[in-house]
Design an enzyme around this catalytic site. Structure first.
Site, PDB file in Angstrom:
ATOM      1  N   LYS A 299      44.481 -16.930  23.215  1.00 17.21           N
ATOM      2  CA  LYS A 299      44.054 -17.078  24.606  1.00 17.21           C
ATOM      3  C   LYS A 299      45.281 -17.138  25.514  1.00 17.21           C
ATOM      4  O   LYS A 299      46.263 -17.800  25.193  1.00 17.21           O
ATOM      5  CB  LYS A 299      43.225 -18.353  24.749  1.00 17.21           C
ATOM      6  CG  LYS A 299      42.600 -18.560  26.118  1.00 17.21           C
ATOM      7  CD  LYS A 299      41.789 -19.857  26.141  1.00 17.21           C
ATOM      8  CE  LYS A 299      41.084 -20.054  27.476  1.00 17.21           C
ATOM      9  NZ  LYS A 299      40.318 -21.329  27.507  1.00 17.21           N
TER      10      LYS A 299
ATOM     11  N   SER B 267      35.416 -20.973  28.856  1.00 25.75           N
ATOM     12  CA  SER B 267      36.412 -20.099  29.426  1.00 25.75           C
ATOM     13  C   SER B 267      37.103 -19.196  28.398  1.00 25.75           C
ATOM     14  O   SER B 267      37.694 -18.179  28.772  1.00 25.75           O
ATOM     15  CB  SER B 267      37.479 -20.927  30.140  1.00 25.75           C
ATOM     16  OG  SER B 267      38.197 -21.718  29.210  1.00 25.75           O
TER      17      SER B 267
ATOM     18  N   SER C 237      34.815 -24.986  26.376  1.00 31.42           N
ATOM     19  CA  SER C 237      35.349 -23.629  26.489  1.00 31.42           C
ATOM     20  C   SER C 237      35.616 -22.920  25.163  1.00 31.42           C
ATOM     21  O   SER C 237      35.974 -21.739  25.170  1.00 31.42           O
ATOM     22  CB  SER C 237      36.654 -23.650  27.294  1.00 31.42           C
ATOM     23  OG  SER C 237      36.393 -23.791  28.655  1.00 31.42           O
TER      24      SER C 237
END
Lengths: 102, 482
Positions: B80, B155, B179
């Site tokens: 990420k 997210s 997330s």
């Protein structure tokens, strides 16, 4: 809780955030809606409850302690300023901060 | 070229040691597959072939020299874009960091590469990890590989999508209020939020420091556990990282969960409706058939968790994001006259709408006159939420619950209603506030073919029990559907 446009401008100033007129109007609407949800916190009784600032658990004495104070080489100023918008001689450059009185 | 999408950590190890393929071949195939698939989903922000091939070459050299190889040897990993990778641009999906080239690696990155992991690219996410749909990225929304007109969740949407798509074998996400678990549920993969402090946050761009975690995504429980094991453990660079020893998680996955005491929160199930509720009830039946002792449990502070969470996370965010000021990190406004106007315009131009909204909320709840009513009150409610779990785990080994009230929704469907978006985080926020380990494991598909995850929550540092239950459940579901 509904916020006025004046209050939103004040908070934006505290946050060092420029907002366009459209953003400002949208922010008045959105923050009002979200704060109404947050106002529900007043409903729950928290008498005698200690505020929890950090996750707490019993994980032995070594947790949440400081590391040994051992000398080590830091990144260095060249690496530190490498991502700056404007830098010179290992320093960050910013607009004039202090006006000199003549 | 479908082989990459079927690989596991175990099958890569077996293939490398039997010389069926090399780490370099795997890396090349993964990079090529990621490049050809990415236009469908926009899940990667960038690939890093140089770094990947260098890591793979090291693994191949170790094998050629007859040396021991690490737990992640040759495994393609996606990361990420809120986790720092030295020399590989890390944007946090924000304009304000568009050109940021980190001068160091996150500890999690160092550890996974030391174990032979091969980082192939950085994944898209909501800007600064703020969002539940991955529509808040400055570089475009991510599409769910299972249904391309739907969100992958957020997210960490990109990290869930690449594992579901098969372009990476495992990936790293970050979780502040759900997330990792929510996108794992939406994309039909395994996602783990470990105990707070289990994985060092050094090099994780800070959103809400008392709530931020790094955690793994994988296509099965065993791979997720292996990746966590590699990253976990005390780090002198993060004073909140836990010193508790890291167990061999594989040893806990015995398949035997008879007599495990599993609670189902009545407050959660009261909200759950439709196909999601039906699938969760089905999963609970499966746990009973496996021999778990399933009982109802009450977590009475649940209804106030969302409000408390959004006060705390925005307050911490408004403070953490003050560092993006146009001075130290890449982007400065052209409008810079005075110092203050440079700050204001750099931030006004660099941040997207959701990040601005949260900075404003956080600044407001911390401002003079409101601190006690919002911030302090929310910290007390956080203590109540944590106490609910402590009391529950006095009598239980695990709690199971939905991850999200609904499966993946259509892109654009909820983007204009921040309140509704926040409220949808109800099932994941409670565990985040308490700092306990929790995960999402696939439990089935809706009639439209959309994945739904079962959430498993355990007490602090009880990852072994969590993985034992998740692995047994996964095996039962796989047996039924194959």
């Amino acid at each position: 809780m509904n916020l006025t446009e004046k209050e939103v401008r004040y908070v934006a100033g505290l946050a060092n955030l420029s907002l366009s007129e459209d953003e400002l109007a949208r922010m008045v609407h959105d923050l009002g809606g979200i704060l109404s949800q947050m106002d529900r916190l007043a409903e729950i009784d928290t008498t005698g409850v200690e505020p929890m600032a950090q996750v707490l658990y019993d994980a032995g004495d070594d947790t949440a302690t400081l590391r040994e104070d051992v000398e080590r080489t830091p990144l260095g100023s060249d690496a530190a300023v490498a991502n700056a918008a404007i830098s010179a001689s290992g320093y960050f450059k910013v607009p004039l901060v202090i006006e000199r009185q003549e | 070229m479908s082989e990459i999408s079927k690989l596991t950590i175990g099958s890569i190890r077996e293939g490398l040691l039997s010389r069926r393929f090399s780490a370099t071949e795997i890396a090349q195939q993964a990079l090529a597959f990621a490049e050809s698939e990415n236009p469908k989903t926009n899940a990667y922000l960038r690939l890093c072939p140089e770094r990947a091939l260098a890591a793979a070459a090291k693994v191949d050299a170790a094998i050629a020299a007859g040396e021991e190889i690490g737990l992640l040897a040759g495994v393609p990993v996606a990361v990420k874009d809120v986790i720092l990778t030295k020399g590989v641009i890390t944007t946090c999906a924000s304009r304000i960091l568009e050109h940021y080239n980190p001068p160091y690696d996150a500890t999690a990155i160092e550890r996974l590469e030391a174990a032979g992991g091969v980082i192939i690219g950085k994944t898209n996410c909501d800007e600064f990890a703020m969002g539940s749909s991955n529509e808040n990225s400055a570089f475009g929304a991510v599409r769910n590989p299972v249904a391309l007109d739907r969100v992958p969740g957020g997210s960490s949407g990109g990290s869930a999508a690449v594992v579901a798509q098969g372009t990476a074998v495992v990936s790293l996400g970050s979780d502040t209020g759900g997330s990792i678990r929510q996108p794992a549920s939406f994309c039909g993969v395994v996602g783990v939020t470990p105990t707070y402090g289990r994985v060092s946050r050094y090099g994780l761009s800070a959103f809400a420091s008392s709530l931020d975690h790094i955690g793994p995504f994988a296509r099965n429980v065993r791979d997720a556990a292996t990746l966590l094991e590699v990253m976990a453990g005390r780090d002198p660079m993060d004073s909140t990282s836990a010193a508790a020893p890291v167990p061999r998680y594989a040893a806990s996955m015995t398949g035997d969960v008879r007599g495990m005491r599993v609670g189902v929160p009545v407050e959660y199930m009261a909200h759950a409706t439709g196909e999601t509720a039906a699938l969760i009830h089905g999963a609970i039946d499966t746990l009973r058939q496996l021999g778990c002792d399933v009982v109802d449990v009450s977590l009475p502070s649940t209804d106030y968790a969302v409000a408390a969470y959004y006060v705390l996370c925005t307050a911490e965010a408004s403070s953490n994001l003050a560092r993006y000021d146009g001075v130290r990190y890449t982007t400065r406004s052209e409008e810079a006259g005075s110092l203050i106007s440079m700050y204001q315009h750099s931030r006004g131009e660099g941040f997207g709408p959701e990040v601005k909204r949260r900075i404003m909320l956080g600044t407001y709840v911390l401002s003079h006159g409101y601190y006690d009513a919002y911030y302090l009150k929310a910290q007390k409610v956080r203590a109540l939420v944590a106490r609910d779990f402590t009391q529950a785990f006095g009598k239980l080994d695990a709690i199971v619950a939905p991850v999200s009230p609904f499966p993946a929704f259509k892109i654009g469907e909820k983007v204009d209603d921040p309140v509704a978006m926040y409220l949808s985080d109800i099932y994941t926020i409670t565990g985040s506030l308490a700092g306990i380990p929790c995960m999402s494991v696939p439990c089935g598909l809706t009639s439209q073919g959309l994945p739904v995850g079962l959430q498993i929550l355990c007490d602090h540092f009880r990852e072994p029990e969590m993985f034992r239950l998740a692995h047994a459940f996964e095996s039962a579901v796989t047996l039924r559907t194959s």
